[in-house]
Design a protein around this motif. Structure first.
Motif, PDB file in Angstrom:
ATOM      1  N   UNK A  51       0.565  -1.082  -0.124  1.00  0.00           N
ATOM      2  CA  UNK A  51       0.190   0.058   0.207  1.00  0.00           C
ATOM      3  C   UNK A  51       0.702   1.285   0.162  1.00  0.00           C
ATOM      4  N   UNK A  52       1.777   1.254   1.055  1.00  0.00           N
ATOM      5  CA  UNK A  52       2.216   2.539   0.963  1.00  0.00           C
ATOM      6  C   UNK A  52       3.384   2.725  -0.503  1.00  0.00           C
ATOM      7  N   UNK A  53       4.097   1.501  -0.809  1.00  0.00           N
ATOM      8  CA  UNK A  53       4.754   2.056  -2.642  1.00  0.00           C
ATOM      9  C   UNK A  53       3.788   2.279  -3.305  1.00  0.00           C
ATOM     10  N   UNK A  54       2.304   1.822  -3.529  1.00  0.00           N
ATOM     11  CA  UNK A  54       1.694   2.165  -4.041  1.00  0.00           C
ATOM     12  C   UNK A  54       1.195   3.517  -4.338  1.00  0.00           C
ATOM     13  N   UNK A  55       1.330   4.117  -3.162  1.00  0.00           N
ATOM     14  CA  UNK A  55       0.895   5.708  -2.792  1.00  0.00           C
ATOM     15  C   UNK A  55       1.626   6.034  -2.932  1.00  0.00           C
ATOM     16  N   UNK A  56       2.650   5.804  -3.164  1.00  0.00           N
ATOM     17  CA  UNK A  56       4.036   6.146  -3.330  1.00  0.00           C
ATOM     18  C   UNK A  56       4.060   6.677  -4.774  1.00  0.00           C
ATOM     19  N   UNK A  57       3.892   5.831  -5.572  1.00  0.00           N
ATOM     20  CA  UNK A  57       3.845   5.339  -6.727  1.00  0.00           C
ATOM     21  C   UNK A  57       2.864   6.042  -7.812  1.00  0.00           C
ATOM     22  N   UNK A  58       1.569   5.992  -7.253  1.00  0.00           N
ATOM     23  CA  UNK A  58       0.842   7.591  -7.386  1.00  0.00           C
ATOM     24  C   UNK A  58       0.934   8.988  -7.238  1.00  0.00           C
ATOM     25  N   UNK A  59       1.368   8.852  -6.725  1.00  0.00           N
ATOM     26  CA  UNK A  59       1.971  10.356  -6.029  1.00  0.00           C
ATOM     27  C   UNK A  59       2.832  11.028  -7.287  1.00  0.00           C
ATOM     28  N   UNK A  60       4.401   9.908  -7.076  1.00  0.00           N
ATOM     29  CA  UNK A  60       4.974  10.846  -8.235  1.00  0.00           C
ATOM     30  C   UNK A  60       4.853  10.325  -9.626  1.00  0.00           C
ATOM     31  N   UNK A  61       3.941   9.729 -10.212  1.00  0.00           N
ATOM     32  CA  UNK A  61       3.312  10.428 -11.492  1.00  0.00           C
ATOM     33  C   UNK A  61       2.219  10.902 -11.499  1.00  0.00           C
ATOM     34  N   UNK A  62       1.116  12.016 -10.662  1.00  0.00           N
ATOM     35  CA  UNK A  62       0.301  12.656 -10.700  1.00  0.00           C
ATOM     36  C   UNK A  62       1.445  13.568 -10.792  1.00  0.00           C
ATOM     37  N   UNK A  63       2.678  13.491  -9.773  1.00  0.00           N
ATOM     38  CA  UNK A  63       2.837  15.101  -9.697  1.00  0.00           C
ATOM     39  C   UNK A  63       4.025  14.677 -11.256  1.00  0.00           C
ATOM     40  N   UNK A  64       4.315  13.787 -11.746  1.00  0.00           N
ATOM     41  CA  UNK A  64       4.684  14.470 -13.183  1.00  0.00           C
ATOM     42  C   UNK A  64       4.386  14.799 -14.012  1.00  0.00           C
ATOM     43  N   UNK A  65       3.433  14.039 -13.667  1.00  0.00           N
ATOM     44  CA  UNK A  65       2.360  14.901 -15.251  1.00  0.00           C
ATOM     45  C   UNK A  65       1.622  16.418 -14.824  1.00  0.00           C
ATOM     46  N   UNK A  66       2.038  16.522 -13.568  1.00  0.00           N
ATOM     47  CA  UNK A  66       1.628  17.931 -13.157  1.00  0.00           C
ATOM     48  C   UNK A  66       2.855  18.604 -14.397  1.00  0.00           C
ATOM     49  N   UNK A  67       4.508  18.492 -13.450  1.00  0.00           N
ATOM     50  CA  UNK A  67       5.559  19.249 -14.338  1.00  0.00           C
ATOM     51  C   UNK A  67       5.263  18.779 -15.805  1.00  0.00           C
ATOM     52  N   UNK A  68       4.767  17.735 -16.301  1.00  0.00           N
ATOM     53  CA  UNK A  68       4.642  17.478 -18.038  1.00  0.00           C
ATOM     54  C   UNK A  68       3.915  18.465 -18.506  1.00  0.00           C
ATOM     55  N   UNK A  69       3.100  18.787 -17.612  1.00  0.00           N
ATOM     56  CA  UNK A  69       1.863  19.790 -18.436  1.00  0.00           C
ATOM     57  C   UNK A  69       2.525  21.403 -18.142  1.00  0.00           C
ATOM     58  N   UNK A  70       3.498  21.834 -17.674  1.00  0.00           N
ATOM     59  CA  UNK A  70       4.252  23.030 -17.563  1.00  0.00           C
ATOM     60  C   UNK A  70       5.073  22.944 -17.922  1.00  0.00           C
TER      61      UNK A  70
END
Length: 185
Positions: A164-183
């Motif tokens: 669960x903790x690893x999955x949460x961290x991966x989801x957060x990193x992917x969402x942050x990466x999408x935010x950075x890509x949009x910028x």
């Protein structure tokens, strides 16, 4: 102004050159002549542009400055490197999120994990050594997520669920990466 140049004609008597004496006998200077050189004066004229030419030039400059411009593409036949990076990285983050959200008993899970491994290997091989991309924040986030997910599947197999903790961290990193890509970062 007249100047002269010495002209020397050299002839070869024999083609077989077996000794030094034959070489010195075979070469001889025949004549020296003075050749006069004449210099000509060249006049360069500059034509002035008339009103018609000036007005056409101004109209052309105005037309070029008013025309809409299109964003330049670096590639001859396709998108630039930055556009490819944005597309590949965005699709990889989506693929990571889709793969880790599959239920444990789903029949398509092993095939999805196999495709994710291939896509992530291609992405890492393409952008790891390129300093233009490896310094971007989105690259670091996606690389960390890829490393976590692929490392988990390599160590524990395709049947083991991601903690669960690893999955949460991966989801957060992917969402942050999408935010950075949009910028564009």
């Amino acid at each position: 102004m007249t100047s002269s140049i010495a002209k020397i004609n050299v002839s070869l008597k024999s083609t077989s050159l077996s000794s030094k004496n034959e070489v010195s006998k075979s070469l001889r200077a025949t004549t020296c002549q003075r050749v006069p050189i004449q210099y000509k004066r060249v006049v360069v004229t500059q034509a002035l542009a008339g009103r018609r030419e000036a007005s056409l030039l101004g109209l052309a400059a105005f037309t070029i400055s008013v025309l809409p411009t299109k964003e330049a593409q670096a590639g001859l036949f396709g998108p630039s490197g930055d556009e490819k990076y944005l597309d590949l990285t965005g699709s990889l983050t989506t693929q990571i999120l889709d793969t880790i959200s599959l239920p444990r008993d789903d029949e398509s899970r092993p095939e999805a994990i196999k495709k994710l491994k291939e896509a992530s290997n291609l992405w890492v091989a393409t952008y790891r050594r390129d300093a233009n991309y490896s310094g971007k924040p989105s690259y670091g986030l996606v690389y960390s997520a890829v490393n976590a997910v692929i490392g988990h599947y390599n160590n524990f197999g395709t049947k083991a669920p991601i903690p669960k903790k690893r999955a949460e961290r991966v989801v957060k990193e992917c969402n942050d990466a999408k935010l950075q890509l949009s910028r564009g970062r």
